[in-house]
Design a protein around this motif. Sequence first.
Motif: not given
Length: 228
Positions: A68-71, A86-92, A181-187, A190-201
């Motif tokens: 149930g984690i949104r991406t 889905k389309p998403a807006e990045v931060f800056g 050991y470590d992992i890099k994410f991008e968030f 969501d351009k439809t709901t405005g929620e923060i979602i996981l993007i990229d890979e």
Amino acid sequence: MKLTYHGKTKDVYRFPDGNFLLHFKDDMTGADGVFDPGSNEVGLTVEGAGRAGLALTKFFFEKLKEKGIRTHYIDADLEQATMTVKPAEVFGKGLEVICRYRGVGSFLRRYGAYIEEGAPLEGFVEVTLKDDQRGDPPISKDALAMLGLLSKEEYETLKQLTIEIGQVIKEELEKKDLELYDIKFEFGRDKTTGEIILIDEISGGNMRVYQGDQPVEPLALEKIMIKE
């Protein structure tokens, strides 16, 4: 489709319906032919790396969907090495969020006077600006808010999602006797709901994984996780 972004490891195309297509390339970050997930440069090209990265990304995104984690993930075509999102807006101009379980890489380079290599970090979260020219500088919660990139409340949401998603990935790797050991994410939003979602890979190119005391390369990681 229209090409909207030509990246180091992926190209991005826009569909007429507003969704996007990510094409995973065989280029990998690193230097002098050696893979490094923290590098800002393409260091090597390995045949099949794009498909392997997509296969892992598909695997992990579908695990997150089950929980149930949104991406931004919609579906993937492994043969074409493409993923529809889905389309998403990045931060800056974009943020990278790292979840660290061991003191290695850039963390060790910065803080090596106070910590031994490989020391446990228990899911330490840090945010960096996507800015190759300035070496992806780390940025604090207060600075993010001051620059208008992310509110302090949104930062806490981002941090909690990072910890939650990182734990899912970590547990899946542990099933194969692997340690994250470590992992890099991008968030993004969501351009439809405005929620923060996981993007990229979520691929081997975005994480450091070890089997015992030996690092596991991205193509080997895909074989262990998907094919065994």
